[in-house]
Design a protein around this motif. Structure first.
Motif, short mmCIF file in Angstrom:
data_model
loop_
_atom_site.label_atom_id
_atom_site.label_comp_id
_atom_site.label_asym_id
_atom_site.label_seq_id
_atom_site.Cartn_x
_atom_site.Cartn_y
_atom_site.Cartn_z
N VAL A 76 -3.69 14.00 -7.16
CA VAL A 76 -3.58 12.65 -7.69
C VAL A 76 -4.78 12.29 -8.56
CG1 VAL A 76 -3.56 10.20 -7.03
CG2 VAL A 76 -2.06 11.80 -5.86
N GLY A 77 -5.99 12.62 -8.09
CA GLY A 77 -7.20 12.28 -8.83
C GLY A 77 -7.33 12.97 -10.18
N ASP A 78 -6.52 14.00 -10.44
CA ASP A 78 -6.55 14.69 -11.74
C ASP A 78 -5.79 13.93 -12.82
OD1 ASP A 78 -7.99 16.73 -10.56
OD2 ASP A 78 -6.23 18.00 -10.25
N TYR A 79 -4.94 13.01 -12.43
CA TYR A 79 -4.16 12.23 -13.40
C TYR A 79 -5.03 11.08 -13.88
CZ TYR A 79 -0.13 9.98 -15.54
OH TYR A 79 0.75 9.44 -16.45
N PRO A 80 -5.21 10.91 -15.20
CA PRO A 80 -6.17 9.93 -15.70
C PRO A 80 -5.81 8.47 -15.40
CG PRO A 80 -4.95 10.90 -17.52
CD PRO A 80 -4.59 11.67 -16.29
N HIS A 81 -4.57 8.18 -15.10
CA HIS A 81 -4.15 6.80 -14.86
C HIS A 81 -3.72 6.58 -13.41
CE1 HIS A 81 -4.26 6.51 -19.17
NE2 HIS A 81 -3.42 7.52 -19.25
N TRP A 82 -4.30 7.31 -12.48
CA TRP A 82 -3.87 7.28 -11.09
C TRP A 82 -4.28 6.02 -10.35
CZ3 TRP A 82 -6.50 6.65 -6.57
CH2 TRP A 82 -7.89 6.69 -6.66
N ASP A 83 -5.35 5.39 -10.74
CA ASP A 83 -5.98 4.33 -9.97
C ASP A 83 -5.06 3.12 -9.80
OD1 ASP A 83 -7.93 3.06 -8.56
OD2 ASP A 83 -9.08 2.42 -10.29
N ALA A 84 -5.12 2.55 -8.61
CA ALA A 84 -4.39 1.32 -8.32
C ALA A 84 -5.32 0.41 -7.53
CB ALA A 84 -3.13 1.61 -7.50
N ILE A 85 -5.32 -0.86 -7.84
CA ILE A 85 -6.23 -1.79 -7.17
C ILE A 85 -5.89 -1.96 -5.70
CG2 ILE A 85 -6.77 -3.03 -9.27
CD1 ILE A 85 -4.90 -5.27 -8.30
N TRP A 86 -4.69 -1.54 -5.28
CA TRP A 86 -4.26 -1.72 -3.89
C TRP A 86 -4.67 -0.54 -3.01
CZ3 TRP A 86 -0.78 -2.35 -7.97
CH2 TRP A 86 -0.57 -3.68 -8.33
N LEU A 87 -5.24 0.50 -3.59
CA LEU A 87 -5.62 1.69 -2.81
C LEU A 87 -7.12 1.83 -2.77
CD1 LEU A 87 -3.05 4.29 -4.14
CD2 LEU A 87 -2.91 2.93 -2.07
N PRO A 88 -7.66 2.25 -1.62
CA PRO A 88 -9.11 2.50 -1.56
C PRO A 88 -9.47 3.67 -2.46
CG PRO A 88 -8.03 2.95 0.57
CD PRO A 88 -6.97 2.48 -0.38
N GLN A 89 -10.63 3.62 -3.03
CA GLN A 89 -11.08 4.68 -3.95
C GLN A 89 -11.41 5.94 -3.23
OE1 GLN A 89 -11.61 4.49 -7.43
NE2 GLN A 89 -10.56 2.54 -7.43
N ILE A 148 0.83 -1.21 0.00
CA ILE A 148 0.00 0.00 0.00
C ILE A 148 0.87 1.26 0.00
CG2 ILE A 148 -1.66 1.34 1.37
CD1 ILE A 148 -2.89 -1.40 2.16
N ASN A 149 1.91 1.27 0.81
CA ASN A 149 2.81 2.44 0.84
C ASN A 149 3.49 2.66 -0.50
OD1 ASN A 149 2.19 3.03 3.50
ND2 ASN A 149 3.90 1.87 4.32
N CYS A 150 3.93 1.59 -1.15
CA CYS A 150 4.57 1.73 -2.47
C CYS A 150 3.56 2.19 -3.51
CB CYS A 150 5.22 0.41 -2.88
SG CYS A 150 6.76 0.08 -2.01
N ALA A 151 2.35 1.66 -3.46
CA ALA A 151 1.31 2.08 -4.41
C ALA A 151 1.00 3.56 -4.24
CB ALA A 151 0.05 1.24 -4.23
N ARG A 152 0.92 4.03 -3.00
CA ARG A 152 0.68 5.46 -2.75
C ARG A 152 1.81 6.31 -3.32
NH1 ARG A 152 -1.41 4.38 3.19
NH2 ARG A 152 -3.63 4.31 2.76
N TYR A 153 3.04 5.86 -3.12
CA TYR A 153 4.20 6.58 -3.64
C TYR A 153 4.14 6.67 -5.17
CZ TYR A 153 8.99 7.76 -4.78
OH TYR A 153 10.09 8.36 -5.29
N ILE A 154 3.84 5.56 -5.82
CA ILE A 154 3.82 5.51 -7.28
C ILE A 154 2.71 6.39 -7.86
CG2 ILE A 154 3.38 4.01 -9.26
CD1 ILE A 154 4.93 1.83 -7.62
N VAL A 155 1.49 6.29 -7.31
CA VAL A 155 0.39 7.08 -7.88
C VAL A 155 0.57 8.57 -7.62
CG1 VAL A 155 -1.26 5.18 -7.87
CG2 VAL A 155 -1.22 6.77 -5.96
N ALA A 156 1.42 8.94 -6.66
CA ALA A 156 1.68 10.36 -6.40
C ALA A 156 2.80 10.92 -7.29
CB ALA A 156 2.04 10.57 -4.93
#
Length: 59
Positions: free
Chosen positions: A46-59, A27-35
């Motif tokens: 983060v939500g402004d980037y069209p490809h931000w979503d990760a299955i490991w993070l809550p929506q 989860i920590n790595c996923a947060r780092y990557i999507v940021a």
């Protein structure tokens, strides 16, 4: 073949690998990557980037 075994430096300076050993690490790595787009200045949130979503993070 790993970078260590091939005897060549293939990663950029300052790179270090990190084994994901548990759910918290994932989860920590996923947060780092999507940021990354925010840190790079591509978007303000983060939500402004069209490809931000990760299955490991809550929506």
């Amino acid at each position: 073949m790993s970078a260590h075994r091939c005897g060549r430096r293939i990663w950029q300076a300052g790179f270090h690998d990190h084994a994901l050993r548990d759910e918290e690490s994932l989860i920590n790595c996923a947060r780092y990557i999507v940021a990354n787009p925010v840190r790079a200045g591509l978007v303000d949130r983060v939500g402004d980037y069209p490809h931000w979503d990760a299955i490991w993070l809550p929506q």
